[in-house]
Write an enzyme that holds these catalytic residues in place. Structure first.
Site, PDB file in Angstrom:
ATOM      1  N   VAL A 157       0.888  -1.100  -0.038  1.00  0.00           N
ATOM      2  CA  VAL A 157       0.009   0.074   0.115  1.00  0.00           C
ATOM      3  C   VAL A 157       0.822   1.211  -0.185  1.00  0.00           C
ATOM      4  O   VAL A 157       1.860   1.440   0.872  1.00  0.00           O
ATOM      5  CB  VAL A 157      -0.967  -0.078   1.205  1.00  0.00           C
ATOM      6  CG1 VAL A 157      -1.919   1.293   1.151  1.00  0.00           C
ATOM      7  CG2 VAL A 157      -1.718  -1.137   1.287  1.00  0.00           C
ATOM      8  N   CYS A 158       0.651   2.179  -1.020  1.00  0.00           N
ATOM      9  CA  CYS A 158       1.458   3.180  -1.001  1.00  0.00           C
ATOM     10  C   CYS A 158       1.510   3.953   0.230  1.00  0.00           C
ATOM     11  O   CYS A 158       0.302   4.674   0.767  1.00  0.00           O
ATOM     12  CB  CYS A 158       1.111   4.153  -2.108  1.00  0.00           C
ATOM     13  SG  CYS A 158       1.974   5.768  -2.162  1.00  0.00           S
ATOM     14  N   ILE A 159       2.545   4.455   0.890  1.00  0.00           N
ATOM     15  CA  ILE A 159       2.353   4.902   2.301  1.00  0.00           C
ATOM     16  C   ILE A 159       2.084   6.402   2.279  1.00  0.00           C
ATOM     17  O   ILE A 159       1.329   6.860   3.062  1.00  0.00           O
ATOM     18  CB  ILE A 159       3.834   4.620   2.911  1.00  0.00           C
ATOM     19  CG1 ILE A 159       3.961   5.250   4.391  1.00  0.00           C
ATOM     20  CG2 ILE A 159       4.874   5.475   2.458  1.00  0.00           C
ATOM     21  CD1 ILE A 159       5.104   4.760   5.396  1.00  0.00           C
ATOM     22  N   ALA A 173      -1.498   6.496   1.645  1.00  0.00           N
ATOM     23  CA  ALA A 173      -2.346   5.969   2.886  1.00  0.00           C
ATOM     24  C   ALA A 173      -2.627   6.692   4.060  1.00  0.00           C
ATOM     25  O   ALA A 173      -3.530   6.904   4.545  1.00  0.00           O
ATOM     26  CB  ALA A 173      -1.746   4.463   3.175  1.00  0.00           C
TER      27      ALA A 173
END
Lengths: 93, 137, 120, 120, 93, 137
Positions: free
Chosen positions: F82-84, F87
């Protein structure tokens, strides 16, 4: 009298067309967010065919780098005033 | 309340980042209150439920829309209701719903309340104006 | 592994959503990882290139200014299509940064010469 | 307080997003609270009325079947516009439930006779 | 060869037009989700003007109540096969 | 791995309920694996980060897309990133990010990992095919 609010760019022809069909002559159309791209010179002619009065939300227009020539615009306080003056509001998005 | 003042309900359909309308709704709410009108309720529906997340953590140079709603609500005693059916589907839970769905954590921010769509209808009945802020599929 | 090329396509206006910003972030990431990155702005995404954007009142960062920093990441060229310019009646040389406008054949060729295409 | 009327407008196709479903939920809520509810399906929302929807393979509930239950909630009439039918080349009598198709003047009148309009 | 995937309904003319300009003759256009509404009789003529081959995703078409006459369609496994056969995939949404 | 099999990366841009493409991505992933191909990574970007929420709680008669990703990942040892940056802005946090942003709770579901956009680029380099599933503004 109804206030119609449109926030879609001219590339979404369909939202514009549905909104314009629903506009009565005494209504007002407020352009906000990407709806302010309707003020680009290329789209002015089509916008002018709308029978109702057209107003733009100034902060949204300025953000997008669109020029303000020959148009009526309001700030956020003016947006509120428009909603006071009209019995109901219809949002098109 | 000043004379000629009106009662508003705002309906917010979009999450921050999803649509500019999340920001427009907040600006509009501030302008309504600045003009001396009152807001009966702000109702968060569809993806707008993410405006009520306590976990949203933007970089410092970006606006934090949930935090700004919380601050506005505190200053003006706003009633901020999040549609419970829309919220639990999307992972926005208060402590009670977290317990019901057997989740270890919850994430509804303070100042927001989960409740049913009836709260939107009731708000419509109590208000002079209902304005929807939307902008997604 | 030889150097791969990536074409990032965005079709959205700058502030209507986070799409433009998040497309740019992908392009910059690709450049940081030494890929050959091309950015193709179609339809409403050409509006990202309108000069004079002033976002102070809407609380957003000026995306047009961020696009100006692309050369620092060795992304020297931004592409669009003639059709996209025509959609909004814009001229490439009045846009910042000024894009290369492609016809259909050139657009097809641009896609074909990239290994990977990411639409945002 | 006298009985208020609400017009629910939806412009989205049934399964592309949750818009259609969540518009229907608002309409049903209004009916439960004894408001006069009208449902106006414009543009892609007329596609909600196509018969023969079979959603088994995409894991969604059949929205068209749910629209069939509107009369149980005293929402006896669904509206659309002539323009929306023309957009997709559809005929009102072949749709389920069959909507009343309005021209522009009738559309404007429909809006005007409601106290509140909710777009989803 | 490129596989183009379109998931928007015919009411979004602009996405369709951009996609069709980007389609080379040897490419394939796969219609998924609301893109399968392009198979409605009213839209078939415009779809037929696309120089490339057009394929539809069957589960998405069936869900929407669209008829399957005279069209090539694939199930999810066929969708995967199309991505195997094409060097790259471009999504239009 | 069967002969002629390919390595895929899937990029998911939309949340469940926001766009049908969240469901399409999941169906496609299943079909890829059923055909004997492999998935190097599923990368969740933009509003797609909500697919990784542990708190999503749909009614029993609706599909639970995050739970289905988790199950698929367990069966096939999928790498789900998940793209930090996407997110944390949207309120999807793991324990470490919750601590960094001084939040009492976190909500990243098991089986998902927060990491940078570099993980998308790296996945692209390692994969024969990259497919984006999008569908919002």
């Amino acid at each position: 009298m109804t206030l119609h609010i449109l926030n879609t760019s001219p590339s979404d022809r369909n939202t514009f067309l549905s909104c314009s069909h629903a506009l009565a002559e005494e209504d007002v159309l407020l352009l906000i967010e990407d709806g302010t791209y309707w003020l680009l010179p290329h789209h002015r002619a089509e916008l002018a065919r709308i029978p109702a009065r057209v107003v733009a939300l100034s902060p949204d227009r300025q953000a997008r780098g669109i020029e303000a020539e020959n148009l009526i615009e309001v700030d956020d306080a003016g947006f509120v005033e428009l909603t006071v003056k009209h019995e109901r509001v219809v949002s098109w998005f | 309340m000043v004379q000629g003042s009106m009662i508003y309900t705002l309906v917010v359909h979009s999450a921050p980042y999803q649509s500019a309308s999340a920001g427009t709704a907040l600006r509009f709410a501030r302008a309504v209150l600045a003009a001396g009108h009152s807001i009966h309720r702000v109702f968060f529906y569809r993806d707008g439920v993410h405006n009520a997340s306590a976990l949203v953590s933007p970089p410092r140079d970006e606006q934090n829309i949930p935090a700004q709603w919380q601050q506005l609500a505190q200053e003006h005693d706003l009633d901020m209701v999040v549609c419970i059916a829309a919220a639990v589907r999307r992972g926005v839970l208060d402590a009670a719903e977290a317990k019901r769905y057997e989740k270890a954590n919850h994430n509804l921010a303070d100042g927001f309340e989960l409740s049913g769509l009836g709260q939107l209808i009731e708000a419509g009945l109590q208000s002079d104006r209902v304005i929807t802020f939307g902008g997604q599929r | 592994m030889s150097q791969k090329s990536v074409l990032v396509i965005c079709r959205k206006a700058p502030y209507g959503s986070s799409a433009a910003r998040e497309a740019l972030d992908i392009a910059l990431s690709g450049a940081v990882f030494d890929l050959q990155v091309s950015l193709l702005l179609l339809d409403d995404a050409v509006l990202q290139l309108l000069p004079g954007q002033n976002t102070g009142l809407i609380g957003e960062k000026n995306l047009n200014a961020m696009l100006g920093a692309l050369p620092l990441y060795d992304i020297d060229q931004v592409y669009t299509s003639l059709q996209s310019l025509a959609l909004h009646g814009l001229e490439a040389q009045r846009l910042e940064p000024s894009p290369i406008a492609l016809d259909s054949i050139e657009l097809q060729a641009l896609i074909k010469r990239h290994d990977m295409v990411l639409t945002v």
